[in-house]
Design an enzyme around this catalytic site. Structure first.
Site, short mmCIF file in Angstrom:
data_model
loop_
_atom_site.label_atom_id
_atom_site.label_comp_id
_atom_site.label_asym_id
_atom_site.label_seq_id
_atom_site.Cartn_x
_atom_site.Cartn_y
_atom_site.Cartn_z
N ASN A 81 0.81 -1.22 0.00
CA ASN A 81 0.00 0.00 0.00
C ASN A 81 0.85 1.27 0.00
O ASN A 81 0.37 2.34 0.37
CB ASN A 81 -0.95 0.01 1.20
CG ASN A 81 -1.84 -1.22 1.23
OD1 ASN A 81 -1.83 -1.97 2.18
ND2 ASN A 81 -2.59 -1.46 0.16
N VAL A 136 2.24 6.92 0.89
CA VAL A 136 1.31 5.94 1.45
C VAL A 136 -0.07 6.17 0.85
O VAL A 136 -0.54 7.30 0.77
CB VAL A 136 1.23 6.07 2.99
CG1 VAL A 136 0.19 5.12 3.57
CG2 VAL A 136 2.60 5.83 3.62
N CYS A 137 -0.71 5.09 0.46
CA CYS A 137 -2.09 5.15 -0.02
C CYS A 137 -2.98 5.30 1.21
O CYS A 137 -3.31 4.32 1.87
CB CYS A 137 -2.43 3.87 -0.79
SG CYS A 137 -4.11 3.84 -1.41
N LEU A 138 -3.33 6.53 1.56
CA LEU A 138 -4.06 6.79 2.80
C LEU A 138 -5.49 6.27 2.79
O LEU A 138 -6.10 6.15 3.83
CB LEU A 138 -4.06 8.28 3.13
CG LEU A 138 -2.74 8.79 3.69
CD1 LEU A 138 -2.86 10.29 3.98
CD2 LEU A 138 -2.34 8.06 4.95
#
Length: 144
Positions: A86, A93-95
């Protein structure tokens, strides 16, 4: 005026963090050449969870807050090339994966892949994925 709201909120959150935060975690605003701090950019360290392949690692994370905080979430970034399903190759970061119960490192969200190699290993070859996590962990020992 929203910038004042963001900075005021971050100043309060910094005070609360300094009084009480989880053991092993580090989060501090970046210092400026004049000795002041930049509340809009924080340098953090996340310890790997005990009992996982991440254990023993202390992972650097930079958090960038916008003037629209807290209405808009911050951007979180590991070093480029950080191995995690992710985390984009840039380190971002893919929040969208996070909620209040999410464990960022040890509980990847397969529904939100951001990095092909880590995602494919996580799904197709869990043992190789764990091996790569342990290799990466060795790159981030306890900071001195």
């Amino acid at each position: 005026m929203s910038g004042g709201i963001a900075r005021g909120r971050l100043a309060e959150e910094r005070k609360a963090w300094r009084k009480n935060h989880p053991h092993g975690y580090v989060a501090r605003p970046e210092g400026q050449p004049d000795g002041s701090v930049n509340l809009m950019r924080w340098q953090c360290t996340l310890p790997g969870k005990v009992g996982t392949g991440w254990e023993g690692g202390y992972f650097p994370l930079t958090i960038h807050f916008s003037e629209d905080y807290p209405s808009k979430p911050p951007k979180c970034k590991f070093p480029p090339g950080f191995f995690h399903p992710n985390v984009y190759p840039s380190g971002t970061v893919c929040l969208s994966i996070l909620d209040e119960d999410q464990e960022l490192l040890d509980a990847p969200n397969p529904a939100s892949p951001a990095q092909t190699e880590a995602y494919q290993l996580f799904i197709q070859d869990p043992e190789e994925y764990k091996k790569r996590v342990r290799q990466q962990t060795k790159l981030y020992p306890l900071p001195v």
